[in-house]
Each structure stands twice: as structure tokens, then as C-alpha cells.
Design a protein around this motif. Structure first.
Motif, mmCIF file in Angstrom:
data_model
loop_
_atom_site.group_PDB
_atom_site.id
_atom_site.type_symbol
_atom_site.label_atom_id
_atom_site.label_comp_id
_atom_site.label_asym_id
_atom_site.label_seq_id
_atom_site.Cartn_x
_atom_site.Cartn_y
_atom_site.Cartn_z
ATOM 1 N N TRP A 283 21.160 45.707 8.106
ATOM 2 C CA TRP A 283 22.065 46.848 7.990
ATOM 3 C C TRP A 283 21.848 47.874 9.087
ATOM 4 O O TRP A 283 22.750 48.680 9.376
ATOM 5 C CB TRP A 283 21.980 47.480 6.612
ATOM 6 C CG TRP A 283 20.739 48.255 6.261
ATOM 7 C CD1 TRP A 283 19.553 47.762 5.841
ATOM 8 C CD2 TRP A 283 20.617 49.684 6.237
ATOM 9 N NE1 TRP A 283 18.681 48.789 5.565
ATOM 10 C CE2 TRP A 283 19.314 49.974 5.793
ATOM 11 C CE3 TRP A 283 21.475 50.738 6.525
ATOM 12 C CZ2 TRP A 283 18.836 51.278 5.647
ATOM 13 C CZ3 TRP A 283 21.008 52.038 6.387
ATOM 14 C CH2 TRP A 283 19.714 52.303 5.955
ATOM 15 N N ALA A 284 20.695 47.837 9.772
ATOM 16 C CA ALA A 284 20.489 48.743 10.908
ATOM 17 C C ALA A 284 21.522 48.493 12.000
ATOM 18 O O ALA A 284 22.024 49.432 12.628
ATOM 19 C CB ALA A 284 19.078 48.578 11.464
ATOM 20 N N ASP A 285 21.848 47.230 12.224
ATOM 21 C CA ASP A 285 22.831 46.881 13.252
ATOM 22 C C ASP A 285 24.230 47.361 12.870
ATOM 23 O O ASP A 285 24.961 47.920 13.691
ATOM 24 C CB ASP A 285 22.834 45.368 13.479
ATOM 25 C CG ASP A 285 21.460 44.841 13.825
ATOM 26 O OD1 ASP A 285 20.886 45.291 14.833
ATOM 27 O OD2 ASP A 285 20.947 43.991 13.072
ATOM 28 N N LEU A 286 24.612 47.161 11.618
ATOM 29 C CA LEU A 286 25.919 47.610 11.161
ATOM 30 C C LEU A 286 25.994 49.130 11.148
ATOM 31 O O LEU A 286 27.038 49.710 11.464
ATOM 32 C CB LEU A 286 26.243 47.044 9.772
ATOM 33 C CG LEU A 286 26.932 45.668 9.777
ATOM 34 C CD1 LEU A 286 26.014 44.587 10.323
ATOM 35 C CD2 LEU A 286 27.405 45.290 8.379
ATOM 36 N N PHE A 287 24.883 49.776 10.804
ATOM 37 C CA PHE A 287 24.849 51.234 10.832
ATOM 38 C C PHE A 287 25.077 51.739 12.255
ATOM 39 O O PHE A 287 25.903 52.626 12.499
ATOM 40 C CB PHE A 287 23.512 51.743 10.297
ATOM 41 C CG PHE A 287 23.419 53.237 10.202
ATOM 42 C CD1 PHE A 287 23.805 53.897 9.039
ATOM 43 C CD2 PHE A 287 22.967 53.994 11.272
ATOM 44 C CE1 PHE A 287 23.741 55.280 8.959
ATOM 45 C CE2 PHE A 287 22.904 55.379 11.204
ATOM 46 C CZ PHE A 287 23.286 56.013 10.038
ATOM 47 N N PHE A 288 24.346 51.168 13.199
ATOM 48 C CA PHE A 288 24.445 51.595 14.599
ATOM 49 C C PHE A 288 25.843 51.386 15.162
ATOM 50 O O PHE A 288 26.450 52.298 15.730
ATOM 51 C CB PHE A 288 23.415 50.835 15.436
ATOM 52 C CG PHE A 288 23.533 51.071 16.913
ATOM 53 C CD1 PHE A 288 23.317 52.324 17.447
ATOM 54 C CD2 PHE A 288 23.858 50.033 17.778
ATOM 55 C CE1 PHE A 288 23.426 52.548 18.821
ATOM 56 C CE2 PHE A 288 23.964 50.238 19.139
ATOM 57 C CZ PHE A 288 23.747 51.505 19.667
ATOM 58 N N VAL A 289 26.369 50.198 15.005
ATOM 59 C CA VAL A 289 27.681 49.896 15.581
ATOM 60 C C VAL A 289 28.780 50.633 14.821
ATOM 61 O O VAL A 289 29.765 51.090 15.417
ATOM 62 C CB VAL A 289 27.928 48.379 15.614
ATOM 63 C CG1 VAL A 289 29.301 48.061 16.184
ATOM 64 C CG2 VAL A 289 26.844 47.686 16.437
ATOM 65 N N GLY A 290 28.604 50.793 13.509
ATOM 66 C CA GLY A 290 29.596 51.517 12.728
ATOM 67 C C GLY A 290 29.749 52.958 13.142
ATOM 68 O O GLY A 290 30.842 53.522 13.128
ATOM 69 N N ILE A 291 28.644 53.571 13.546
ATOM 70 C CA ILE A 291 28.690 54.994 13.905
ATOM 71 C C ILE A 291 28.842 55.208 15.411
ATOM 72 O O ILE A 291 29.050 56.333 15.873
ATOM 73 C CB ILE A 291 27.428 55.710 13.376
ATOM 74 C CG1 ILE A 291 27.695 57.200 13.155
ATOM 75 C CG2 ILE A 291 26.220 55.492 14.293
ATOM 76 C CD1 ILE A 291 26.596 57.905 12.396
ATOM 77 N N LEU A 292 28.770 54.125 16.193
ATOM 78 C CA LEU A 292 28.728 54.249 17.645
ATOM 79 C C LEU A 292 29.982 54.883 18.235
ATOM 80 O O LEU A 292 29.887 55.702 19.164
ATOM 81 C CB LEU A 292 28.477 52.877 18.282
ATOM 82 C CG LEU A 292 28.313 52.853 19.801
ATOM 83 C CD1 LEU A 292 27.170 53.762 20.245
ATOM 84 C CD2 LEU A 292 28.063 51.423 20.286
ATOM 85 N N ASP A 293 31.149 54.542 17.743
ATOM 86 C CA ASP A 293 32.377 55.158 18.278
ATOM 87 C C ASP A 293 32.327 56.675 18.138
ATOM 88 O O ASP A 293 32.718 57.410 19.050
ATOM 89 C CB ASP A 293 33.610 54.616 17.549
ATOM 90 C CG ASP A 293 33.955 53.191 17.950
ATOM 91 O OD1 ASP A 293 33.470 52.733 19.004
ATOM 92 O OD2 ASP A 293 34.700 52.536 17.204
ATOM 93 N N PHE A 294 31.856 57.136 17.000
ATOM 94 C CA PHE A 294 31.727 58.570 16.761
ATOM 95 C C PHE A 294 30.706 59.188 17.717
ATOM 96 O O PHE A 294 30.941 60.258 18.300
ATOM 97 C CB PHE A 294 31.320 58.802 15.312
ATOM 98 C CG PHE A 294 31.095 60.241 14.943
ATOM 99 C CD1 PHE A 294 32.116 61.167 15.013
ATOM 100 C CD2 PHE A 294 29.849 60.664 14.506
ATOM 101 C CE1 PHE A 294 31.909 62.503 14.654
ATOM 102 C CE2 PHE A 294 29.624 61.984 14.149
ATOM 103 C CZ PHE A 294 30.659 62.902 14.226
ATOM 104 N N LEU A 295 29.585 58.519 17.909
ATOM 105 C CA LEU A 295 28.569 59.027 18.828
ATOM 106 C C LEU A 295 29.108 59.093 20.250
ATOM 107 O O LEU A 295 28.820 60.049 20.992
ATOM 108 C CB LEU A 295 27.321 58.136 18.783
ATOM 109 C CG LEU A 295 26.581 58.019 17.458
ATOM 110 C CD1 LEU A 295 25.306 57.201 17.632
ATOM 111 C CD2 LEU A 295 26.259 59.386 16.875
ATOM 112 N N ASN A 296 29.889 58.096 20.634
ATOM 113 C CA ASN A 296 30.473 58.094 21.981
ATOM 114 C C ASN A 296 31.418 59.266 22.179
ATOM 115 O O ASN A 296 31.473 59.856 23.265
ATOM 116 C CB ASN A 296 31.222 56.784 22.218
ATOM 117 C CG ASN A 296 30.286 55.604 22.435
ATOM 118 O OD1 ASN A 296 29.110 55.771 22.741
ATOM 119 N ND2 ASN A 296 30.805 54.398 22.262
ATOM 120 N N ILE A 297 32.166 59.603 21.137
ATOM 121 C CA ILE A 297 33.067 60.753 21.225
ATOM 122 C C ILE A 297 32.270 62.044 21.363
ATOM 123 O O ILE A 297 32.582 62.907 22.187
ATOM 124 C CB ILE A 297 34.003 60.801 20.006
ATOM 125 C CG1 ILE A 297 35.010 59.654 20.081
ATOM 126 C CG2 ILE A 297 34.737 62.132 19.915
ATOM 127 C CD1 ILE A 297 35.810 59.443 18.824
#
Length: 205
Positions: free
Chosen positions: A153-167
Motif C-alpha cells: 500500500w506504500a506504492d499505491l499511497f505514493f502514486v495516488g497522492i503524486l499528482d497532488f504533490l506535483n501540483i
């Protein structure tokens, strides 16, 4: 009878998206209850701590705290560790990603423009390279995953939130980090995640 789930969050990716990723990964039906900002003042006093997301189970239990909710769903979909030490490794990866999120949010939502510029300069020159280089090394050691050498779930957490972090960062945070790119590629290649990303609402963030 399987439990029913209702996830309440804003019409954003952000903190709600890792939870949505987990539900879709597990093929678990849930109500994706998206609220608009105009509706938040009326709902806020009815929440445990005045924040979202919330996860209702069978219309009775109400869970709060985004990471705790994600961890709970991860157990339901069997993306947790095999023992306490593996769970520590996964939790530590998630906590590190959350540290990055907190630092980015502090800069992005700073209202004093002079201080905001200084915070972003520190992020660019110091904070982001420090964290991202270490996460990239971690992903390399784990062969394209953030922990325990396999999908968690660490991977899904990271990728799931990544678009927001990029913004928040106003850049693609993993552009210079090939092993973090591999984590993103591995998660987005999962059929159920790929299908969700293709059809999900066009979020504000």
C-alpha cells in the motif's frame, strides 16, 4: 455479507486518492462521495475533527485520518506486510511521503509571498533533493517498489497522492528519479488502477 463503504472527500485527488486507489485495486465497491467547497461549512461541525476524508462502514462506523483509513483498507485488500518488521518498513515509507507532502503544503499554502518564495527555494535546493534521492534509492533497492521488494500500500499511497504533490511543487517530482518513475509505472500498470485513472472525474487538484 460484505461491508458497505462510503468515502467522503472533496472533489479532489489529494488525500482521498490513495484510498480510492486501494478500493479499486481490491475490486471493492464503495460510494465515492465528493463534496463541493460550498457544502463544507455545513458538514464540518458533524465530522470528528473538522477534516476530511471520512470512511463510513455499513453506515455506522466513521473512520477518520487519511493515512489510518488507507492502512485499514490496505489490510482489507491484503497489501500490508507479512510481519511487524515489514509493516514498519511500509509505514515508514508512507510517513516519509507524508513528510514531503507536509513540507510542500506549508510552502504552497503560505500567504506571505516573501516567506512563500523562501520556502520554495529551500524545497528546491535542499528538502526535495534530500527526500527524493533517498526514496529513489529505496525504490532501487526494492526493485521498483518502496518497501519489502514487492507491491504494498506504500506504492499505491505514493502514486495516488503524486499528482497532488506535483501540483503543489509545480513540477514533476519524479522526473529526475528513475526508480520513483518505476514505482509510478508499476502502480499505473495495474489493470484496475489504470481503468480508474482513465475514468475518474477531472479533479481540481
Amino acid at each position: 455479507m460484505a461491508p458497505s463503504y462510503k468515502l467522503t472527500y472533496f472533489n479532489l485527488t489529494a488525500l482521498g486518492e490513495p484510498i480510492r486507489f486501494l478500493f479499486h485495486y481490491g475490486g471493492i465497491d464503495f460510494v465515492d462521495n465528493r463534496i463541493e467547497k460550498a457544502d463544507w461549512p455545513a458538514l464540518k461541525p458533524k465530522t470528528p475533527y473538522g477534516v476530511l476524508p471520512l470512511l463510513e462502514i455499513d453506515g455506522k462506523q466513521v473512520l477518520h485520518q487519511s493515512v489510518a483509513i488507507a492502512r485499514y483498507v490496505a489490510k482489507v485488500v491484503n497489501l500490508v506486510g507479512k510481519n511487524d518488521l515489514e509493516n514498519w518498513e511500509i509505514d515508514a515509507a508512507v510517513d516519509t511521503v507524508n513528510d514531503v507532502r507536509a513540507k510542500l503544503a506549508a510552502a504552497a499554502f503560505e500567504t506571505d509571498e516573501t516567506r512563500k518564495a523562501a520556502l520554495f527555494e529551500t524545497l528546491k535546493d535542499d528538502t526535495l533533493p534530500f527526500f527524493l534521492s533517498r526514496l529513489d534509492s529505496q525504490a532501487k533497492a526494492n526493485k521498483g517498489y518502496l518497501a519489502v521488494g514487492r507491491l504494498t500500500w506504500a506504492d499505491l499511497f505514493f502514486v495516488g497522492i503524486l499528482d497532488f504533490l506535483n501540483i503543489l511543487a509545480q513540477q514533476d517530482l519524479v522526473a529526475a528519479y528513475p526508480n520513483l518513475q518505476a514505482v509510478r509505472k508499476n502502480v499505473l500498470a495495474i489493470n484496475s488502477i489504470k481503468a480508474w485513472v482513465a475514468k475518474r472525474p477531472k479533479d481540481q487538484l
